[in-house]
Design a protein around this motif. Structure first.
Motif, PDB file in Angstrom:
ATOM      1  N   LEU A 141      41.619  97.812 -22.881  1.00 13.36           N
ATOM      2  CA  LEU A 141      42.895  97.506 -23.528  1.00 13.36           C
ATOM      3  C   LEU A 141      42.993  96.009 -23.844  1.00 13.36           C
ATOM      4  O   LEU A 141      43.398  95.620 -24.944  1.00 13.36           O
ATOM      5  N   ASN A 184      49.828  93.757 -18.001  1.00 18.02           N
ATOM      6  CA  ASN A 184      50.716  93.914 -19.153  1.00 18.02           C
ATOM      7  C   ASN A 184      51.587  92.686 -19.363  1.00 18.02           C
ATOM      8  O   ASN A 184      51.774  92.238 -20.491  1.00 18.02           O
ATOM      9  N   SER A 202      57.940  96.978 -23.361  1.00 16.72           N
ATOM     10  CA  SER A 202      56.815  97.003 -22.426  1.00 16.72           C
ATOM     11  C   SER A 202      57.038  95.979 -21.314  1.00 16.72           C
ATOM     12  O   SER A 202      56.691  96.227 -20.162  1.00 16.72           O
ATOM     13  N   VAL A 214      50.122  98.086 -29.131  1.00 15.67           N
ATOM     14  CA  VAL A 214      49.702  99.401 -28.626  1.00 15.67           C
ATOM     15  C   VAL A 214      49.128  99.321 -27.204  1.00 15.67           C
ATOM     16  O   VAL A 214      49.549 100.093 -26.329  1.00 15.67           O
ATOM     17  N   PRO A 215      48.198  98.380 -26.899  1.00 13.58           N
ATOM     18  CA  PRO A 215      47.744  98.304 -25.501  1.00 13.58           C
ATOM     19  C   PRO A 215      48.872  98.053 -24.518  1.00 13.58           C
ATOM     20  O   PRO A 215      48.902  98.642 -23.431  1.00 13.58           O
ATOM     21  N   ILE A 264      50.751 101.287 -23.964  1.00 12.75           N
ATOM     22  CA  ILE A 264      49.989 102.241 -23.137  1.00 12.75           C
ATOM     23  C   ILE A 264      50.172 101.896 -21.661  1.00 12.75           C
ATOM     24  O   ILE A 264      50.427 102.757 -20.816  1.00 12.75           O
TER      25      ILE A 264
END
Lengths: 617, 302
Positions: free
Chosen positions: A84, A332, A365, A443-444, A447
């Protein structure tokens, strides 16, 4: 070709090719980079099975590579986060200089971590460990900023760790005449008492440096915040977990067999608790998001170390679960900071504000990761925290549980500071042009955010491989005793049923969100953050209403006595002292022939004076 | 069928908590007024306010998080209400009592402040954010003695389940406030901060911060926050009754016990001035923490 060799060769070849062929065209470079991370990853998960190993002879020593259940768990972290982060890195680093070098280092560090996990003998473990240190060191100094201060600090501490580890390896080799880890474990019981203490201690110093345990943590804040964010995500998420991996093996397979090794475990657990508190308090005081997350990483690793130190099955479960969760949410969060830094050019919480409407996906996120970090249900962070508290209370560590609880409550403060500083508060004109980060970066992050949610409801997905790893280390199976797919139990049989709770949370949330928004959007109009009632007055456009300086000043005032002492100043003191000694030594060489003649005369006089004592004449 | 009954039971619990919490709020306003030598509003004033707020239409918004903030708070109040046993033996109000234990409860209870913080943050009102930072700091303060008291209880009885602690009290016939007095003292001192009456009301600080976190919220938003606050007050009081006063066998006893307990922070607050944030943090880390330590020692050695 043997699959394990093939995977390592693919990583290595990918690193070299990305660097060399990357000079031809950036597109080839990007494709090569992503494929040389993803292809070995896919091959690994499709073809390598636990228990399979290969061995070969080098200079008469048997070396062996293979994968254990515990290492397989960590390879999820390394390869999952690695893939990722590599996709993210391509978009995040676009247009930067010297990218071939960055990419090949990135691949090398993934390779070295996989190498560490695959090693079943001490010497390849050490070699891969050094490759990992080197490649991450080059990342820390990649931007050419603070090389002296941050880079050297990281390097010195890594060197201390590496030498300690090397010493242990040499001692083990001289005692057992073998370098296999399994031989060390099996013959550990026959070592003398001093060796039983020395070897685990030396190994632990090496691992504690990488997992940033007090008092060996001082390199971490600088190194984490100085490397490019795409890599820091790996650095804090995966690389630090190698220290945790090593520590678990040492604590379970070696320290448990030391007579009175209990005290070592207690010390480690307390050091972990102190690390957690110190890291948290310093994180609250930071204004730069990178530094904030770096200190928070130190603190989170503190919890993991507490779990490892306690060493009961429930504590080990919690430590490993938190290791996985920390990789997900902290990985993240560093990606989030990277995205914000790319879009706005700064990561300072006092400068940026009000990005929520400009970067909504990044906000979501970040929100998920922050809730997981704070350990609030229903996200995954809660599961690890719950298990840690239960294991601490169940194993009679009543003061330690208060210490850990204090640190995790104070973590709410910096969590909120992070979210508020970047996303909430006044929307300033300066940032009105900011756009959402490109899809390859978003997107990563999304996820990873979804992963925190899934693991909060079904922690069994990760607890199952953890359980396999623990059984391999000699624990009894914990499934059914401490956890089910979505239920947790403690030692007294009390339980948390996650599914009904999560469904209740979602139902209540949806009901009230609908109640508040169903008319909200049709019948209301959006107004700027200047259009507010500030003590009954409507503020003018030019008035500055941003609140970001001295964010937690009252709290910091309250904890001031705790924060006066910093281990860093002691290290600087030692460093300055050493420099003074070196400086004094240099003065012996004056460059003046007469001084040297005087030295010779003094030497002879001394010899003559003490000749009786020296030569017995 | 069972699911429907469960949902009905949950709704009954929420209605009960809402009614009791709102009435208590009104009564406290009356009591405060009488102490200040004013007439004060009638005890049902909070219900009138709620109806008024429900009828209002909202004209403006500051974005999606402002909408979700109150919903987050409601999640925290209602889910913790589902966890805390209302009566001995459960009965109608059993809900999710089996599903979570004390540590889950501790964590779901802070979900609310976080939601409040997010919702208030998006409005951009600096007073809200200042109030939030003070509230969170103060929370770090009073959570320490509170957790110490809980740890003492858990250690003493080898359980983290609230239902078990209630059962043990009923079997032995003594309330926990007598069998582990230091834990009760520490918990009550923490409770002063939890209810945010004076001297710990710097979070809202009506005159200084324009009520802090809730400013910028009107109509349905304020209604949601207000009812959430009432439910949450009921949850906290019931939890204290469950843990320290042997729970309650019926609703009348529950109301009597919770009201008696509620008067501690209220009456202490009416006659107190206001602490600054760092003063209140240091207060909680002083005597309350000392009693918390005593409680743990008592639980381990006695």
């Amino acid at each position: 070709m043997e699959m394990i060799y093939l995977i390592l060769v693919l990583f290595l070849g990918g690193a070299v090719l990305t660097w060399l062929l990357g000079k031809i065209s950036p597109i080839i470079r990007d494709i090569l980079f992503i494929s040389s991370v993803i292809i070995p990853t896919v091959l690994f998960f499709m073809n390598v099975e636990v228990g399979h190993d290969v061995s070969f002879q080098v200079l008469g020593y048997k070396l062996s590579w293979g994968i254990s259940y515990l290492a397989y768990l960590f390879s999820y972290i390394v390869l999952g986060l690695g893939s990722l982060a590599s996709v993210y890195a391509v978009a995040a680093m676009k247009g930067k200089k010297n990218l071939g070098f960055f990419y090949s280092n990135f691949i090398l560090s993934i390779m070295s971590m996989m190498g560490i996990l695959l090693s079943r003998d001490l010497i390849s473990f050490f070699i891969f460990w050094e490759i990992m240190t080197w490649s991450s060191y080059l990342m820390v100094v990649f931007r050419g900023k603070d090389v002296q201060k941050v880079g050297i600090k990281y390097f010195v501490f890594s060197a201390i760790g590496a030498y300690a580890m090397l010493m242990a390896i040499v001692i083990v080799n001289s005692l057992t005449n073998s370098l296999l880890i399994s031989d060390l474990v099996s013959s550990f019981g026959s070592f003398s008492l001093s060796m039983k203490w020395l070897i685990p201690l030396l190994l632990l110093i090496g691992f504690a440096v990488k997992s940033a345990m007090m008092p060996l943590h001082v390199w971490a804040p600088g190194a984490y915040s100085n490397s490019p964010m795409a890599f820091t995500s790996m650095f804090s998420g995966a690389l630090s977990k190698m220290g945790v991996y090593g520590m678990i093996i040492v604590m379970v397979s070696l320290v448990s067999y030391i007579p009175n090794g209990f005290w070592l475990k207690e010390t480690i657990a307390w050091l972990g608790g102190i690390t957690a508190v110190g890291g948290t308090l310093w994180a609250v005081a930071q204004d730069d998001a990178k530094k904030l997350l770096a200190y928070s990483s130190v603190a989170q690793l503190g919890y993991i170390i507490v779990g490892i130190g306690i060493g009961t099955p429930l504590a080990m479960l919690s430590a490993l679960f938190m290791a996985v969760m920390h990789a997900i949410f902290k990985g993240n969060l560093f990606l989030v900071v990277g995205a914000i830094e790319r879009q706005t050019g700064t990561s300072n919480l006092t400068e940026v504000s009000g990005l929520i409407r400009k970067m909504p996906w990044t906000f979501i996120s970040a929100l998920f990761s922050i809730i997981a970090l704070a350990g609030i249900p229903p996200l995954g962070g809660f599961v690890g925290k719950w298990m840690l508290y239960e294991s601490l209370i169940g194993s009679n560590h009543y003061l330690l549980v208060i210490v850990v609880f204090f640190s995790s409550t104070a973590a709410f403060l910096y969590s909120y500071k992070f979210l508020f500083g970047f996303f909430l508060g006044q929307e300033e004109k300066e940032w009105s042009h900011i756009k959402e980060a490109p899809a390859m970066m978003v997107v990563p992050m999304m996820i990873l955010a979804v992963a925190t949610f899934v693991l909060g409801t079904f922690p069994g997905l990760v607890l199952n491989p953890i359980d396999n790893g623990l059984q391999e280390l000699g624990f009894a199976s914990t499934q059914g005793r401490y956890w089910e797919m979505s239920a947790l139990f403690n030692e007294w049989g009390n339980q948390v049923m996650l599914q009904p709770l999560v469904y209740a949370i979602i139902a209540v949330f949806l009901f009230f969100a609908a109640f508040l928004t169903i008319k909200g959007f049709k019948h209301t109009r959006y107004v700027t953050t200047k259009d507010i009632s500030s003590s009954g007055e409507v503020p003018k456009e030019h008035e500055n209403l941003t609140f970001s300086q001295n964010f937690f000043q009252p709290f910091l005032r309250a904890v001031e006595p705790f924060m006066k002492r910093r281990i860093d100043t002691y290290y600087s003191g030692i460093g300055n002292g050493l420099e003074a000694i070196f400086d004094f030594t240099r003065r012996i060489y004056t460059g003046n022939g007469q001084t040297y003649a005087l030295y010779a005369v003094i030497f002879i006089v001394v010899l003559l004076m003490f000749k009786n004592a020296l030569f017995g004449l | 069928m069972e699911l429907i009954l469960n949902i009905l039971g949950a709704i009954a619990t929420i209605v009960l908590a809402f009614t009791v919490g709102m009435s208590y709020g009104g009564i406290v306003r009356k009591i405060t007024a009488r102490v200040h030598n004013r007439m004060g509003p009638p005890w049902y004033q909070n219900f009138i306010d709620a109806f008024k707020l429900a009828g209002k239409t909202t004209a403006i918004n500051h974005g999606i998080m402002q909408h979700f903030g109150p919903a987050f708070i409601m999640v925290s109040s209602i889910v913790s209400l589902m966890i805390v046993p209302v009566l001995n033996g459960g009965g109608w109000f059993e809900n999710l009592n089996f599903g979570g234990d004390l540590i889950f409860l501790l964590y779901i209870m802070v979900f609310g402040p976080l939601g409040m913080a997010l919702g208030a943050g998006q409005t951009g009102n600096p007073n809200s954010a200042i109030g939030i930072t003070r509230g969170l700091s103060q929370m770090v303060g009073f959570e320490i003695p509170w957790v110490m008291a809980l740890v003492a209880l858990m250690v003493q009885f080898d359980t983290t389940s609230i239902v078990d602690i209630m059962r043990i009290q009923n079997e032995s016939g003594t309330w926990m406030m007598f069998s582990s007095p230091f834990a009760f003292i520490a918990a009550v001192m923490a409770m002063l901060g939890m209810f945010r009456y004076s001297p710990f009301d710097i979070v809202g600080a009506p005159t200084e911060l324009a009520s802090g976190p809730v400013s910028e919220n009107g109509g349905k938003y304020l209604l949601t926050m207000m009812s959430s606050g009432s439910i949450f007050a009921f949850v906290k009081l019931t939890l204290y009754v469950d843990l320290f006063m042997g729970g309650a066998d019926n609703l009348i006893i529950l109301v009597l016990k919770t009201f008696a307990l509620y008067m501690i922070p209220v009456l202490y607050g009416i006659v107190s001035p206001r602490y600054r944030t760092e003063q209140s943090i240091r207060f909680f880390w002083g005597w309350p923490t000392f009693f918390g330590l005593l409680a743990i020692l008592y639980a381990v050695f006695v």
